[in-house]
Design a protein around this motif. Sequence first.
Motif, short mmCIF file in Angstrom:
data_model
loop_
_atom_site.label_atom_id
_atom_site.label_comp_id
_atom_site.label_asym_id
_atom_site.label_seq_id
_atom_site.Cartn_x
_atom_site.Cartn_y
_atom_site.Cartn_z
N LEU A 145 0.93 -1.04 0.11
CA LEU A 145 -0.12 -0.17 0.49
C LEU A 145 1.27 1.37 0.15
N THR A 146 0.67 1.97 -1.03
CA THR A 146 1.11 3.98 -0.66
C THR A 146 0.10 4.85 -0.53
N HIS A 147 0.05 5.07 0.56
CA HIS A 147 -0.79 5.78 0.43
C HIS A 147 -0.76 7.26 1.02
N PHE A 148 -1.50 8.37 0.38
CA PHE A 148 -1.53 9.56 0.45
C PHE A 148 -2.09 10.39 0.64
N ASP A 149 -2.30 11.31 1.98
CA ASP A 149 -3.59 11.80 2.63
C ASP A 149 -3.68 12.92 2.62
N GLY A 150 -2.19 13.79 2.01
CA GLY A 150 -3.21 15.11 1.90
C GLY A 150 -2.35 16.16 2.41
N GLU A 151 -1.74 15.27 3.70
CA GLU A 151 -0.77 16.06 4.56
C GLU A 151 0.44 16.19 4.64
N SER A 152 0.63 14.91 4.99
CA SER A 152 2.12 14.14 4.60
C SER A 152 2.95 14.76 3.18
N LYS A 153 4.13 15.05 2.98
CA LYS A 153 4.93 16.01 1.70
C LYS A 153 5.14 15.11 0.86
N THR A 154 5.33 13.82 2.07
CA THR A 154 5.60 12.59 0.85
C THR A 154 5.05 11.62 0.83
N PRO A 155 4.18 10.14 -0.18
CA PRO A 155 3.11 8.96 0.44
C PRO A 155 4.13 8.24 1.42
N ARG A 156 3.04 7.64 2.04
CA ARG A 156 4.13 6.54 3.00
C ARG A 156 3.44 5.23 1.81
#
Length: 366
Positions: free
Chosen positions: A332-343
């Motif tokens: 899973l690569t997750h983009f939460d709109g808050e962190s600068k980089t995805p996890r």
Amino acid sequence: MDSPQSNLLGEGAAQAFETQSQACGRMGSPFMEKLCALIAQNGFASGAVFDRINHWNGTIGNGGDAVPLRLAGAFHRLVLDGADAGLKSVYPPNNSSDAELLSAVNQAVIKHADFILEYLKSAPQTNEVGRSALLLPAFLSLNAQYGIPFSLFEIGSSAGLNQNLPHFHYDYGSWQWGDVASPVQLNCEWRGEQPPVTNGDLHFSKVQGCDLAPVPISTDKQRMKLASYVWPDQTERYERLSGALALASKFAPAVDACQAAEWLGEKLSTAPEYGVHSIVMHTVMWQYLSKDDQALCEAHINAFGARAHARAPVSWLRFEADDNSPSGALTLTHFDGESKTPRTSILARADFHGRWIEWSPNLGKA
């Protein structure tokens, strides 16, 4: 009639069948293990099919064109259609000796050469719905975190059967989820950590997918081609496929005929929809893309994810082979709109046909 004599394959082709034999054995198909091993060790009758496979123009093994599975699919289709009595007599549920099976193969490649050559043109398409059992825990985790509908973008959809994963029933032994009356009953051994929050339904605002060559399923003949790639001694997979096709007649999958990178470039060109969790999903298809196409797909996903918002998150969920054979990785690569980089993290390791999953969301970065 006497069986034509076998002719040994070259080293590359023989190794592809041997490797496939070992993989089939690991994945619970003694018949396919035996069939591929016999061809690896003995080859088969000379002729147009032998020449085509022995001089394959491309990567013959399962990491490329999966030619052993293409040939096995052609044999199985002849059995399912009742077109070759000799093959049918040595295929499950019948038992046969090595000599009997090899003799039937030798006769089939000569008698049905034109049919088999045509089948060899197509990549195997199982659209294995058992893989939904590997995807569900990720969806439940994301659902518990956000509680908003999903919008699904699936690449390499095949017939799109896994798009109906909310309508399946799942039994992991220690926990269950879904409609107990569903025609698709998935049994998957749960290993590892506690499951995610399992109460509540999954809601999808939109479901769409693409495939370079979508598998049509509107006629019996079309559905039979999907069935031909299910391994003959794995009856549970037949039952899953049959149930999934029944559901597809009620909840029709949406699959565009398009190359994955091109399709993602179009579908992900705008900002993620507010109030919806956008999911890019694929299972066991990444290996069939060129390195350039993989890079393009990833670039489109990253650009889309960069526009994510706390109320419009983006996730890239995939189950694919990696270097840790024989299992695959649920990533899973997750983009939460808050962190600068995805996890990016590996959520689980699992069997390729969904027989078991070892859930460990903290397994590490991919």
